[in-house]
Write a protein that holds these residues in place. Structure first.
Motif, short mmCIF file in Angstrom:
data_model
loop_
_atom_site.label_atom_id
_atom_site.label_comp_id
_atom_site.label_asym_id
_atom_site.label_seq_id
_atom_site.Cartn_x
_atom_site.Cartn_y
_atom_site.Cartn_z
N THR A 138 -7.77 -59.65 31.92
CA THR A 138 -9.17 -58.57 32.12
C THR A 138 -8.42 -57.54 31.52
O THR A 138 -7.30 -57.42 30.86
N ASN A 139 -8.72 -56.55 30.53
CA ASN A 139 -8.32 -55.69 29.84
C ASN A 139 -7.09 -55.17 30.71
O ASN A 139 -7.73 -54.30 31.79
N SER A 140 -5.77 -54.86 29.93
CA SER A 140 -4.61 -53.68 30.84
C SER A 140 -3.93 -53.21 29.73
O SER A 140 -3.76 -54.03 28.71
N PRO A 141 -3.56 -52.56 30.03
CA PRO A 141 -2.45 -52.20 29.58
C PRO A 141 -0.87 -53.62 28.33
O PRO A 141 -0.55 -53.29 30.14
N LEU A 142 -0.89 -53.83 28.02
CA LEU A 142 0.70 -55.10 27.56
C LEU A 142 0.56 -54.00 26.47
O LEU A 142 0.81 -53.67 25.03
N GLU A 143 2.40 -54.11 27.00
CA GLU A 143 3.39 -53.96 25.21
C GLU A 143 4.27 -54.92 25.48
O GLU A 143 4.81 -55.72 26.07
N ILE A 144 4.70 -55.40 24.06
CA ILE A 144 5.81 -56.32 23.36
C ILE A 144 6.10 -55.87 22.42
O ILE A 144 5.74 -55.52 21.47
N ALA A 145 7.27 -55.81 22.44
CA ALA A 145 8.13 -55.14 21.31
C ALA A 145 7.84 -53.65 20.77
O ALA A 145 7.73 -53.42 19.66
#
Length: 172
Positions: A138-145
């Motif tokens: 589902t849409n969710s807060p994602l963080e990479i680098a």
């Protein structure tokens, strides 16, 4: 997720309860196929090939199945059989890598997911390029680098060939 022009990431989110055996099949065209440690790939002597690699704890085996060869004919061809046993909900991830030379193939690492269900992988290419990908159900807060988005999928590409961030727009 198609990461142009290099590869596909196939993520299956299975919901429910209980312990289940899940089998994924990836069918190949007629031709030579080879199996290695956690991979199965075509072995055409010239042109492009494709490698199937689970980025989860699936057991991978080389099997056969019929494929159509004409309107009323079929022939046995190779199939990659990925089998997982686990408690639902379950997130499964497979990477499909087209390649001309085995030396071009990346190393794939499964990263720990901060939340379930989330597939989180990293691909390290021989020339120094690396991609990190997170795909949720589902849409969710994602963080990479340091890159953040509220979305279902986020890909951060860094290295000698490109630096980019790709976010799948949130579903409405």
């Amino acid at each position: 997720l198609l990461v142009k022009p290099d590869y596909w990431v196939v993520v299956d989110h299975l919901f429910g309860q209980g312990n289940h055996k899940v089998t994924r099949l990836f069918h190949f065209t007629l031709g030579q196929v080879e199996a290695g440690d956690k991979i199965i790939r075509t072995a055409f002597p010239t042109g492009m090939n494709i490698q199937v690699q689970p980025a989860d704890d699936a057991r991978i085996e080389l099997g056969t199945n019929l494929i159509p060869t004409g309107p009323v004919s079929s022939q046995e061809a190779s199939v990659a059989v990925l089998t997982t046993r686990g408690n639902l909900p379950l997130t499964l991830c497979t990477v499909l890598l087209p390649y001309a030379s085995k030396s071009d193939l990346p190393k794939i690492t499964t990263l720990s997911a901060d939340s379930d269900p989330l597939a989180h992988i990293r691909l390290d290419f021989p020339e120094g390029q690396h991609d990190e990908i997170a795909i949720g159900s589902t849409n969710s807060p994602l963080e990479i680098a340091g890159h953040r988005a509220t979305t279902r999928a986020l890909c951060v590409r860094q290295g000698t060939l490109a630096n980019s961030t790709i976010a799948i727009p949130p579903a409405k």
